[in-house]
Design a protein around this motif. Structure first.
Motif, mmCIF file in Angstrom:
data_model
loop_
_atom_site.group_PDB
_atom_site.id
_atom_site.type_symbol
_atom_site.label_atom_id
_atom_site.label_comp_id
_atom_site.label_asym_id
_atom_site.label_seq_id
_atom_site.Cartn_x
_atom_site.Cartn_y
_atom_site.Cartn_z
ATOM 1 N N GLY A 6 -4.644 8.019 4.140
ATOM 2 C CA GLY A 6 -5.082 8.894 4.546
ATOM 3 C C GLY A 6 -6.405 7.759 4.088
ATOM 4 N N ASP A 7 -5.883 6.601 3.498
ATOM 5 C CA ASP A 7 -7.226 5.781 3.715
ATOM 6 C C ASP A 7 -7.014 4.276 4.701
ATOM 7 O OD1 ASP A 7 -8.784 3.585 2.796
ATOM 8 O OD2 ASP A 7 -7.837 3.263 0.908
ATOM 9 N N ALA A 8 -8.813 4.478 5.896
ATOM 10 C CA ALA A 8 -8.662 3.914 6.982
ATOM 11 C C ALA A 8 -8.572 2.081 7.073
ATOM 12 C CB ALA A 8 -9.468 4.907 7.719
ATOM 13 N N ASP A 9 -9.914 2.165 6.198
ATOM 14 C CA ASP A 9 -10.183 0.370 5.666
ATOM 15 C C ASP A 9 -8.656 0.054 5.263
ATOM 16 O OD1 ASP A 9 -12.078 1.243 6.054
ATOM 17 O OD2 ASP A 9 -12.810 1.755 3.369
ATOM 18 N N ILE A 10 -7.526 0.416 3.973
ATOM 19 C CA ILE A 10 -6.739 0.387 4.044
ATOM 20 C C ILE A 10 -5.762 0.000 5.003
ATOM 21 C CG2 ILE A 10 -4.853 1.297 2.941
ATOM 22 C CD1 ILE A 10 -4.716 -0.266 0.821
ATOM 23 N N LEU A 11 -5.220 0.195 6.362
ATOM 24 C CA LEU A 11 -5.035 0.253 7.124
ATOM 25 C C LEU A 11 -4.969 -0.467 8.193
ATOM 26 C CD1 LEU A 11 -3.907 3.888 7.879
ATOM 27 C CD2 LEU A 11 -1.686 2.669 7.413
ATOM 28 N N GLU A 12 -6.477 -1.093 7.681
ATOM 29 C CA GLU A 12 -7.231 -2.171 8.776
ATOM 30 C C GLU A 12 -6.133 -3.221 8.735
ATOM 31 O OE1 GLU A 12 -9.303 -1.962 10.860
ATOM 32 O OE2 GLU A 12 -9.661 -0.119 10.574
ATOM 33 N N HIS A 13 -5.993 -3.680 7.402
ATOM 34 C CA HIS A 13 -5.526 -4.723 6.856
ATOM 35 C C HIS A 13 -3.708 -4.328 6.935
ATOM 36 C CE1 HIS A 13 -8.582 -6.287 4.460
ATOM 37 N NE2 HIS A 13 -8.570 -5.081 4.701
ATOM 38 N N LEU A 14 -2.891 -3.335 7.844
ATOM 39 C CA LEU A 14 -1.670 -3.070 8.500
ATOM 40 C C LEU A 14 -1.318 -4.645 9.102
ATOM 41 C CD1 LEU A 14 0.285 -1.370 8.004
ATOM 42 C CD2 LEU A 14 -0.238 -0.925 10.584
ATOM 43 N N ASP A 15 -0.286 -5.080 8.758
ATOM 44 C CA ASP A 15 0.536 -6.308 9.631
ATOM 45 C C ASP A 15 2.235 -5.842 9.826
ATOM 46 O OD1 ASP A 15 1.042 -8.342 10.832
ATOM 47 O OD2 ASP A 15 0.430 -10.181 9.217
ATOM 48 N N MET B 5 5.830 -1.238 2.400
ATOM 49 C CA MET B 5 7.555 -0.800 3.017
ATOM 50 C C MET B 5 8.590 -0.985 4.435
ATOM 51 S SD MET B 5 9.566 1.242 0.956
ATOM 52 C CE MET B 5 11.300 2.371 1.363
ATOM 53 N N THR B 6 7.596 -0.211 4.874
ATOM 54 C CA THR B 6 7.964 -0.873 6.519
ATOM 55 C C THR B 6 8.314 -2.296 7.011
ATOM 56 O OG1 THR B 6 6.483 1.204 7.747
ATOM 57 C CG2 THR B 6 7.636 -0.930 9.086
ATOM 58 N N ARG B 7 7.889 -3.187 6.534
ATOM 59 C CA ARG B 7 8.497 -5.055 6.210
ATOM 60 C C ARG B 7 9.446 -4.873 5.736
ATOM 61 N NH1 ARG B 7 2.598 -5.525 6.033
ATOM 62 N NH2 ARG B 7 3.151 -5.646 2.877
ATOM 63 N N ALA C 268 3.795 -7.649 -3.979
ATOM 64 C CA ALA C 268 4.474 -7.430 -2.614
ATOM 65 C C ALA C 268 5.886 -7.898 -2.872
ATOM 66 C CB ALA C 268 3.701 -7.715 -1.768
ATOM 67 N N PRO C 269 5.933 -9.273 -3.824
ATOM 68 C CA PRO C 269 6.903 -9.441 -4.033
ATOM 69 C C PRO C 269 8.132 -9.353 -5.611
ATOM 70 C CG PRO C 269 5.484 -11.742 -4.180
ATOM 71 C CD PRO C 269 4.748 -10.069 -3.570
ATOM 72 N N ALA C 270 7.490 -9.065 -6.222
ATOM 73 C CA ALA C 270 8.092 -7.976 -7.370
ATOM 74 C C ALA C 270 8.538 -6.877 -6.537
ATOM 75 C CB ALA C 270 6.824 -7.701 -8.503
ATOM 76 N N ASP C 271 7.496 -6.080 -6.096
ATOM 77 C CA ASP C 271 8.061 -5.362 -5.209
ATOM 78 C C ASP C 271 9.796 -4.743 -4.363
ATOM 79 O OD1 ASP C 271 5.958 -3.665 -6.297
ATOM 80 O OD2 ASP C 271 4.878 -3.276 -4.497
ATOM 81 N N ASP C 272 9.743 -6.297 -3.319
ATOM 82 C CA ASP C 272 10.183 -6.208 -2.500
ATOM 83 C C ASP C 272 12.375 -6.552 -3.183
ATOM 84 O OD1 ASP C 272 8.520 -5.706 -0.713
ATOM 85 O OD2 ASP C 272 8.745 -8.018 0.245
ATOM 86 N N ALA C 273 12.123 -7.438 -4.400
ATOM 87 C CA ALA C 273 12.880 -7.559 -5.359
ATOM 88 C C ALA C 273 13.424 -6.731 -6.119
ATOM 89 C CB ALA C 273 12.410 -8.805 -6.303
ATOM 90 N N ALA C 274 13.001 -5.453 -5.940
ATOM 91 C CA ALA C 274 13.162 -5.132 -6.980
ATOM 92 C C ALA C 274 13.039 -3.688 -5.976
ATOM 93 C CB ALA C 274 11.191 -4.228 -7.870
ATOM 94 N N ARG C 275 13.333 -3.112 -4.595
ATOM 95 C CA ARG C 275 13.557 -1.865 -4.088
ATOM 96 C C ARG C 275 15.657 -1.865 -4.289
ATOM 97 N NH1 ARG C 275 8.676 -0.258 -1.138
ATOM 98 N NH2 ARG C 275 6.934 -2.320 -1.040
ATOM 99 N N SER C 276 15.640 -1.235 -4.006
ATOM 100 C CA SER C 276 16.833 -0.221 -4.143
ATOM 101 C C SER C 276 18.136 -0.506 -2.783
ATOM 102 C CB SER C 276 17.803 0.688 -4.597
ATOM 103 O OG SER C 276 18.747 0.916 -4.272
#
Length: 278
Positions: free
Chosen positions: A75-84, A56-58, A16-24
């Motif tokens: 499509g992955d209900a399990d990973i959405l359980e970790h949504l914050d 992405m929303t954050r 996540a930190p690398a993603d956030d630093a990279a996004r345009s």
């Protein structure tokens, strides 16, 4: 396609930190200008496709005007359980509203984005087929909703210090890219070709397209992410070319030792793509 999401919550948190630093930020600012046309007393309706844990929303919500209502689709209900999204606010400081839709990409309705001010996705295009990408684009085009696709891999990687055996590193890179384009259970994924393919599809529909380079630039201090990325990069290459197993294993051990010693720098190229109606 049984699931949009292909990653674990742990991997998404690590990157996540690398993603956030990279996004345009430039493309996000342009998207903010586009959605301002939808501004009214009603909340902006926004969709996050392949939302995972909501990174992405954050990142994007604070760059767009409020009020906002997000629909997070995966499509992955399990990973959405970790949504914050508890601390997420819009550009005006207001808390966002959200809902979750568990839905395979192949079942995305053509009217899924009706009334939307924008659609966003991250690290998605390279793991879908051309037909699936066209299916998503058709829904965006039907809604006339601008779309920001973030962090699509391009296949270009740079690892420093230079490899002792550059031919081997080049072979690993090529095998990884071929693995990304592989036919998996009848699905030939776009892999590093994704941005070019999707940009052409939007252009053919008469839409405007902007692209921006958004590479990860991993410093020695980011050794945990670099090590996990290296392991996956080499592992995928070997899965595609088993004959590389022995030399690639030696290569990986050497690179991990450099990482542990604080000597490794890695650049992993991505692109962001913004498209909107002509």
């Amino acid at each position: 396609m049984t699931s949009i999401s292909t990653a674990t919550p742990g991997w998404l948190a690590l990157r996540a930190p690398a993603d956030d630093a990279a996004r345009s930020a430039d493309l996000a600012d342009e998207l903010a200008g586009l959605v301002n046309r939808h501004a009214s007393s009603a909340p902006l309706l926004l969709h996050d496709l392949g939302a995972g844990t909501g990174s992405m929303t954050r990142w994007l919500a604070p760059r767009l005007p409020g009020p906002q209502r997000w629909v997070l689709r995966d499509g992955d209900a399990d990973i959405l359980e970790h949504l914050d999204l508890r601390t997420v606010v819009d550009a005006d400081g207001g808390h966002i509203d959200s809902e979750v839709v568990v839905e395979d990409l192949e079942h995305l309705p053509r009217d899924a984005f009706e009334g939307a001010a924008a659609v966003a996705a991250s690290a998605l295009l390279d793991v879908v087929t051309e037909a699936e990408a066209a299916h998503v684009l058709a829904a965006c085009i039907a809604a006339g909703a601008p779309v920001l696709f973030s962090l699509t891999v391009t296949g270009s990687v740079r690892v420093r210090p230079s490899a002792r055996h550059q031919e081997l590193e080049d072979a690993i890179a090529a095998a990884f890219n071929d693995h990304q384009r592989r036919d998996a259970e009848g699905r030939r994924m776009l892999g590093p070709d994704a941005v070019a393919v999707v940009a052409a599809l939007f252009a053919d529909a008469g839409w405007h397209v902007r692209r921006a380079a958004t590479p990860w630039r991993l410093r020695p201090s980011e050794r945990a992410l670099a090590a996990q990325w290296l392991d996956g990069w080499v592992g995928a290459a070997v899965a595609h070319r088993p004959d590389l197993a022995e030399p690639a294993g030696e290569y990986l051990r050497g690179r991990l030792a450099q990482s542990a010693a604080g000597r490794l720098r890695v650049t992993v190229s991505h692109e962001d793509l913004l498209a909107w109606p002509g």
